[in-house]
Structure formats: structure tokens, C-alpha cells
Design a protein around this motif. Sequence first.
Motif, PDB file in Angstrom:
ATOM      1  N   ASP A 155     -13.436  -4.794   5.456  1.00  0.00           N
ATOM      2  CA  ASP A 155     -14.565  -5.714   5.661  1.00  0.00           C
ATOM      3  C   ASP A 155     -15.770  -5.299   4.822  1.00  0.00           C
ATOM      4  O   ASP A 155     -16.412  -6.135   4.190  1.00  0.00           O
ATOM      5  CB  ASP A 155     -14.944  -5.773   7.141  1.00  0.00           C
ATOM      6  N   ARG A 156     -16.095  -3.992   4.808  1.00  0.00           N
ATOM      7  CA  ARG A 156     -17.232  -3.510   4.012  1.00  0.00           C
ATOM      8  C   ARG A 156     -17.006  -3.788   2.529  1.00  0.00           C
ATOM      9  O   ARG A 156     -17.914  -4.194   1.820  1.00  0.00           O
ATOM     10  CB  ARG A 156     -17.456  -2.015   4.243  1.00  0.00           C
ATOM     11  N   PRO A 187      -8.888   9.551   3.087  1.00  0.00           N
ATOM     12  CA  PRO A 187      -8.201   8.841   4.169  1.00  0.00           C
ATOM     13  C   PRO A 187      -6.815   8.383   3.733  1.00  0.00           C
ATOM     14  O   PRO A 187      -6.627   7.881   2.631  1.00  0.00           O
ATOM     15  CB  PRO A 187      -9.116   7.650   4.457  1.00  0.00           C
ATOM     16  N   GLU A 194      -5.033   6.198   5.534  1.00  0.00           N
ATOM     17  CA  GLU A 194      -4.866   4.803   5.928  1.00  0.00           C
ATOM     18  C   GLU A 194      -6.184   4.068   5.726  1.00  0.00           C
ATOM     19  O   GLU A 194      -7.254   4.636   5.836  1.00  0.00           O
ATOM     20  CB  GLU A 194      -4.437   4.711   7.387  1.00  0.00           C
ATOM     21  N   ILE A 195      -6.066   2.797   5.448  1.00  0.00           N
ATOM     22  CA  ILE A 195      -7.246   1.961   5.229  1.00  0.00           C
ATOM     23  C   ILE A 195      -7.512   1.193   6.517  1.00  0.00           C
ATOM     24  O   ILE A 195      -6.628   0.512   7.036  1.00  0.00           O
ATOM     25  CB  ILE A 195      -7.011   0.998   4.053  1.00  0.00           C
ATOM     26  N   SER A 196      -8.746   1.303   7.008  1.00  0.00           N
ATOM     27  CA  SER A 196      -9.086   0.621   8.257  1.00  0.00           C
ATOM     28  C   SER A 196      -9.600  -0.790   7.972  1.00  0.00           C
ATOM     29  O   SER A 196     -10.002  -1.113   6.854  1.00  0.00           O
ATOM     30  CB  SER A 196     -10.152   1.419   9.014  1.00  0.00           C
ATOM     31  N   GLU A 197      -9.588  -1.599   9.007  1.00  0.00           N
ATOM     32  CA  GLU A 197     -10.121  -2.962   8.885  1.00  0.00           C
ATOM     33  C   GLU A 197     -11.608  -2.934   8.548  1.00  0.00           C
ATOM     34  O   GLU A 197     -12.097  -3.767   7.795  1.00  0.00           O
ATOM     35  CB  GLU A 197      -9.886  -3.739  10.183  1.00  0.00           C
ATOM     36  N   ALA A 198     -12.335  -1.958   9.099  1.00  0.00           N
ATOM     37  CA  ALA A 198     -13.769  -1.842   8.816  1.00  0.00           C
ATOM     38  C   ALA A 198     -14.011  -1.561   7.335  1.00  0.00           C
ATOM     39  O   ALA A 198     -14.936  -2.118   6.733  1.00  0.00           O
ATOM     40  CB  ALA A 198     -14.387  -0.742   9.671  1.00  0.00           C
ATOM     41  N   GLN A 199     -13.181  -0.706   6.738  1.00  0.00           N
ATOM     42  CA  GLN A 199     -13.327  -0.420   5.313  1.00  0.00           C
ATOM     43  C   GLN A 199     -13.057  -1.667   4.478  1.00  0.00           C
ATOM     44  O   GLN A 199     -13.759  -1.933   3.504  1.00  0.00           O
ATOM     45  CB  GLN A 199     -12.366   0.691   4.897  1.00  0.00           C
ATOM     46  N   TRP A 242       0.834  -1.198   0.000  1.00  0.00           N
ATOM     47  CA  TRP A 242       0.000   0.000   0.000  1.00  0.00           C
ATOM     48  C   TRP A 242       0.869   1.250   0.000  1.00  0.00           C
ATOM     49  O   TRP A 242       0.605   2.192  -0.748  1.00  0.00           O
ATOM     50  CB  TRP A 242      -0.930  -0.026   1.220  1.00  0.00           C
TER      51      TRP A 242
END
Length: 81
Positions: A72-73, A63, A65-70, A2
Motif C-alpha cells: 500500500d505504501r 524482510p 515477506e512483503i506485507s500488505e502495508a508495504q 515472488w
Amino acid sequence: QWAIRRIRAKRGFWIHFAVYLAVNALLVLIWAMTSAAYFWPVWPMLGWGIGVAAQAVSVYVGPSEISEAQIDRELQGRFVS
């Protein structure tokens, strides 16, 4: 991976911006040497400038940084048929 993609995107933007400036400077020089009254280089400047601005927004806005929630969605949406 990334971080490497982000670095390449930023480097690509600055190369694109430098080419934009160089080409448009050349167009203004051509306009000045032909002593044309109408400043026609404004049209390629505006058209190409929109593309440069869009690339800047895509690289530098949003953003960082990429979050875990993003993630998962995104994965959930990909496999829903």
C-alpha cells in the motif's frame, strides 16, 4: 512469482560467488607462478568482493515477506505527483 524471483536471486548469488572464487583462485595461481613479491590479486579480490557482498546483502538480508502495508505504501508513493 515472488518466490520464483527469490529462488532465482539466491541461485544467481551462488553462481556469482562460485565464479568469484574460481577467478580469484586463478589470479592467485598466476601471481604464484610469476613469483611476484607484491600480492597484487588483493585489489581485484577487494573490488569484486564488495560487489559480491552487496549482492549477498540484497538477497539474504531484509524482510523475507512483503506485507500488505508495504505494498500500500509503495502504491501510494507511486501515484503521488
